[in-house]
Design an enzyme around this catalytic site. Structure first.
Site, PDB file in Angstrom:
ATOM      1  N   LYS A 252      -1.548 -18.884  -5.257  1.00  0.00           N
ATOM      2  CA  LYS A 252      -0.902 -18.526  -6.536  1.00  0.00           C
ATOM      3  C   LYS A 252      -0.340 -19.750  -7.249  1.00  0.00           C
ATOM      4  O   LYS A 252      -0.087 -20.799  -6.630  1.00  0.00           O
ATOM      5  CB  LYS A 252       0.219 -17.509  -6.305  1.00  0.00           C
ATOM      6  CG  LYS A 252       1.324 -17.944  -5.321  1.00  0.00           C
ATOM      7  CD  LYS A 252       2.422 -18.820  -5.901  1.00  0.00           C
ATOM      8  CE  LYS A 252       3.402 -19.297  -4.840  1.00  0.00           C
ATOM      9  NZ  LYS A 252       4.263 -20.405  -5.299  1.00  0.00           N
TER      10      LYS A 252
ATOM     11  N   ASP B 113       7.074 -14.813  -0.853  1.00  0.00           N
ATOM     12  CA  ASP B 113       5.823 -14.839  -1.618  1.00  0.00           C
ATOM     13  C   ASP B 113       4.737 -13.940  -1.021  1.00  0.00           C
ATOM     14  O   ASP B 113       3.657 -13.813  -1.597  1.00  0.00           O
ATOM     15  CB  ASP B 113       5.250 -16.267  -1.665  1.00  0.00           C
ATOM     16  CG  ASP B 113       6.078 -17.191  -2.545  1.00  0.00           C
ATOM     17  OD1 ASP B 113       6.894 -16.687  -3.342  1.00  0.00           O
ATOM     18  OD2 ASP B 113       5.890 -18.419  -2.430  1.00  0.00           O
TER      19      ASP B 113
HETATM   20  O1  C5P Z   1      10.356 -16.832   2.092  1.00  0.00           O
HETATM   21  P1  C5P Z   1       9.751 -18.170   2.321  1.00  0.00           P
HETATM   22  O2  C5P Z   1       9.550 -18.443   3.778  1.00  0.00           O
HETATM   23  O3  C5P Z   1       8.544 -18.435   1.513  1.00  0.00           O
HETATM   24  O4  C5P Z   1      10.849 -19.210   1.813  1.00  0.00           O
HETATM   25  C1  C5P Z   1      10.906 -20.516   2.311  1.00  0.00           C
HETATM   26  C2  C5P Z   1      12.248 -21.122   1.968  1.00  0.00           C
HETATM   27  O5  C5P Z   1      12.330 -21.365   0.558  1.00  0.00           O
HETATM   28  C3  C5P Z   1      13.450 -20.246   2.265  1.00  0.00           C
HETATM   29  O6  C5P Z   1      13.848 -20.398   3.598  1.00  0.00           O
HETATM   30  C4  C5P Z   1      14.480 -20.813   1.298  1.00  0.00           C
HETATM   31  O7  C5P Z   1      15.021 -22.021   1.771  1.00  0.00           O
HETATM   32  C5  C5P Z   1      13.632 -21.148   0.078  1.00  0.00           C
HETATM   33  N1  C5P Z   1      13.633 -20.047  -0.919  1.00  0.00           N
HETATM   34  C6  C5P Z   1      14.777 -19.809  -1.651  1.00  0.00           C
HETATM   35  N2  C5P Z   1      14.792 -18.791  -2.566  1.00  0.00           N
HETATM   36  C7  C5P Z   1      13.711 -18.021  -2.767  1.00  0.00           C
HETATM   37  C8  C5P Z   1      12.515 -18.260  -2.051  1.00  0.00           C
HETATM   38  C9  C5P Z   1      12.513 -19.282  -1.122  1.00  0.00           C
HETATM   39  O8  C5P Z   1      15.779 -20.507  -1.487  1.00  0.00           O
HETATM   40  N3  C5P Z   1      13.776 -17.018  -3.664  1.00  0.00           N
END
Ligand code: C5P
Length: 310
Positions: free
Chosen positions: A17, A145
């Site tokens: 994406k 995501d």
């Molecule tokens: O959910 P995902 O593993 O993709 O997110 C990775 C990191 O990105 C999270 O641990 C966080 O530090 C950051 N993040 C965030 N806010 C979001 C999405 C991701 O701070 N909405």
């Protein structure tokens, strides 16, 4: 590494994406930031093959550098398979084979696409038939995501990015992606943005500013109008991503010089996404960027989310 796939394997393809718009608000107690984003799924794919097995095992190969991809429980696809098994009371295992087409640590949601594909593949392999609503719930538990990679198309993401509303997008948008050999860590980029903002700047969701996707972005997508989308694309994480990475600023500038309408860093970077007026211009921009020694890919969006292929 077994490149051959048995006929009883389930093959699922899920897209990477681009965040066409990414507004980042304040950090909540769970560590996540409030987002107002628009995702578009593009024609760069992860292929996941789920083979029957009594254990949970994983192998990875692909068109991109996979050296840093873990094959144990740190891998989101492995976690997805185990979460589904646990939720549905499945006692079998799975051997997952992932063919990566989306850059690793590139800001394009490749790992999230693997997790979404693994959910759909294992659901089909084990006949768990959880249905889209339950799969979405599991996806959201795996990562912010992951629901979008299930869903595909073009969608608005609120909350952590996992509360999706489909957005109308007519026609086709042509993008040139400049990938980078050196990845960026998503948590680090969010942390860097917080640090930059600690120097006095208002947060996007502090009153009187609101954390919303601008109407102009949605109108441009609905109209299928790349010229209208170009000036309103935006990414709050871009400053943090380009900090200390002059190569990204140069890629953005060169992309424009070669004919792209606009460019942004995708998600937390370092992939640069350049929007082009049509596929012919995109091909030229891609070739010119390749001629400078970069890796540039021509993709289009929107495309479908995770789906079982015959
Ligand atoms: O959910 P995902 O593993 O993709 O997110 C990775 C990191 O990105 C999270 O641990 C966080 O530090 C950051 N993040 C965030 N806010 C979001 C999405 C991701 O701070 N909405």
């Amino acid at each position: 590494m077994s490149m051959a796939h048995r006929s009883d394997a389930v093959h699922v393809r899920a897209p990477g994406k681009i965040n066409v718009y990414l507004g980042v608000g304040s950090q909540h107690d769970d560590g996540y930031h409030a987002l107002a984003t628009v995702f578009q799924a593009v024609s760069l794919y992860e292929d996941v093959y789920a083979h029957p097995s009594n254990e949970f095992t994983l192998e990875v190969y692909g068109d991109v550098d996979v050296a840093d991809v873990p094959v144990d429980d740190r891998n989101l696809a492995m976690r997805a398979a185990k979460l589904l098994a646990q939720t549905a009371g499945v006692t079998a295992g799975v051997h997952l084979v992932i063919r990566k087409g989306v850059p690793v640590a590139g800001g394009m949601g490749g790992g999230s696409a693997d997790a979404a594909a693994a959910l759909v593949a294992c659901d089909a392999l084990w006949g768990t038939e959880l249905g889209p609503h339950r799969l979405h719930e599991l996806a959201a538990r795996l990562g912010a995501d992951v629901p979008f990679a299930l869903h595909g198309g073009t969608a608005i993401g609120a909350g952590r990015g996992d509360e999706l509303t489909p957005a109308l997008a007519r026609g086709r948008f042509d993008w040139v992606l400049v990938t980078s050999a050196q990845g960026l860590s998503t948590p680090e980029i969010y942390g860097r943005l917080d640090a930059l903002r600690a120097h006095g700047e208002a947060l996007a969701d502090d009153p009187p500013l609101s954390l919303d996707v601008p109407v102009a972005v949605l109108q441009a997508l609905r109209a299928g109008d790349a010229m209208a989308l170009a000036p309103v694309m935006f990414n709050d994480l871009e400053r943090a991503a380009v900090d200390g990475r002059p190569d990204l600023e140069r890629a953005l500038a060169d992309g424009l010089r070669f004919g792209a309408l606009a460019g942004i860093v995708s998600g937390s970077g370092p992939t640069v996404a350049l929007l082009c007026a049509d596929s012919e211009i995109a091909r030229t921009v891609q070739q010119e960027l390749q001629a400078t020694g970069r890796t540039a890919l021509h993709v289009h969006g929107p495309v479908a989310g995770a789906q079982v292929l015959g």
